[in-house]
Motif scaffolding. Structure first.
Motif, PDB file in Angstrom:
ATOM      1  N   GLN A  25      -7.990   5.846  -2.988  1.00  0.00           N
ATOM      2  CA  GLN A  25      -7.146   5.428  -1.867  1.00  0.00           C
ATOM      3  C   GLN A  25      -7.957   5.301  -0.585  1.00  0.00           C
ATOM      4  O   GLN A  25      -7.791   4.357   0.184  1.00  0.00           O
ATOM      5  CB  GLN A  25      -6.004   6.422  -1.683  1.00  0.00           C
ATOM      6  N   SER A  28     -10.115   2.209  -0.872  1.00  0.00           N
ATOM      7  CA  SER A  28      -9.279   1.019  -0.761  1.00  0.00           C
ATOM      8  C   SER A  28      -8.899   0.744   0.687  1.00  0.00           C
ATOM      9  O   SER A  28      -8.908  -0.403   1.143  1.00  0.00           O
ATOM     10  CB  SER A  28      -8.020   1.184  -1.614  1.00  0.00           C
ATOM     11  N   ARG A  29      -8.575   1.790   1.442  1.00  0.00           N
ATOM     12  CA  ARG A  29      -8.243   1.606   2.862  1.00  0.00           C
ATOM     13  C   ARG A  29      -9.447   1.075   3.634  1.00  0.00           C
ATOM     14  O   ARG A  29      -9.316   0.248   4.531  1.00  0.00           O
ATOM     15  CB  ARG A  29      -7.764   2.920   3.472  1.00  0.00           C
TER      16      ARG A  29
END
Length: 227
Positions: A25, A28-29
């Motif tokens: 996550q 991905s950010r």
């Protein structure tokens, strides 16, 4: 995309990740999300003087209807595509153990190929894009389409029908975006796949599937488009 939510490269499953979700996550950010300084993944993944080579495969799953009166055919297939960002790798897996991300298709650049002889289209699922550390992508979209298909009825009901799916670029000409076919591990072209084809009608038989590539020149423009 298969029943488990993971699609296949030429029939092989993409490996599932066993990493903690927070690691993926965070990455991905940083790459495509709200923490990205500039989301260049939304732009054509090549230098200005380079073309993006997209590799395609049509995986037919069913033919739902052949309408002789309307001269149309309705079918379901996965339109699979792979390409690579030539501007460099996105991240180093040695630093975090992450080898792939799955952003939504509206978070990254995707080829704008369309089906030129399509009458109706229904995307069955809004699939994610597989994004790999080395800059490569894989995208597979399940869809149900109705196409124009000139039906021959000279020897009904024993006629042979030849229906064509015309796939080509829309806004990027051949100098910016090329079209090629996916290949097997031994280098053989794999433009079509009917290994998961299900025959729904007993009134006809699917005899074969073939594919070809052409460069088309339109009156509007001096350049050519690959189809």
């Amino acid at each position: 995309m298969g029943p488990s939510g993971v699609d296949a490269w030429g029939g092989r499953r993409c490996p599932a990740s066993n990493l903690p979700p927070l690691v993926e996550q965070e990455l991905s950010r940083r790459i495509v999300g709200e923490d990205a300084d500039h989301n260049y993944t939304l732009f054509r993944p090549a230098q200005a003087d380079e073309k993006v080579e997209t590799k395609w495969q049509l995986a037919l799953t069913s033919i739902d209807e052949l309408d002789e009166k309307e001269s149309t055919i309705t079918m379901q297939f996965w339109l699979r595509c792979s390409w690579k960002d030539t501007r460099g790798a996105f991240w180093d897996p040695a630093e975090n153990g992450v080898h792939q991300l799955q952003p939504r298709s509206n978070q990254v650049w995707t080829p704008d190929h369309v089906i030129h002889n399509m009458i109706e289209k229904n995307v069955i699922a809004d699939s994610s894009v597989y994004m790999y550390a080395d800059g490569s992508y894989y995208w597979s979209v399940p869809q149900r389409v109705k196409l124009n298909c000139k039906v021959a009825l000279t020897n009904f009901p024993y006629d042979k029908q030849n229906c064509t799916v015309v796939v080509g670029a829309w806004s990027f000409h051949g100098g910016l975006q090329d079209l090629a076919f996916m290949q097997s591990a031994d280098g053989k072209g794999l433009p079509v796949d009917f290994s998961n084809f299900v025959q729904k009608e007993n009134q006809w038989t699917l005899m074969k599937m073939t594919a070809g590539r052409h460069d088309v020149k339109y009156l509007c423009c001096p350049v050519k488009w690959p189809v």
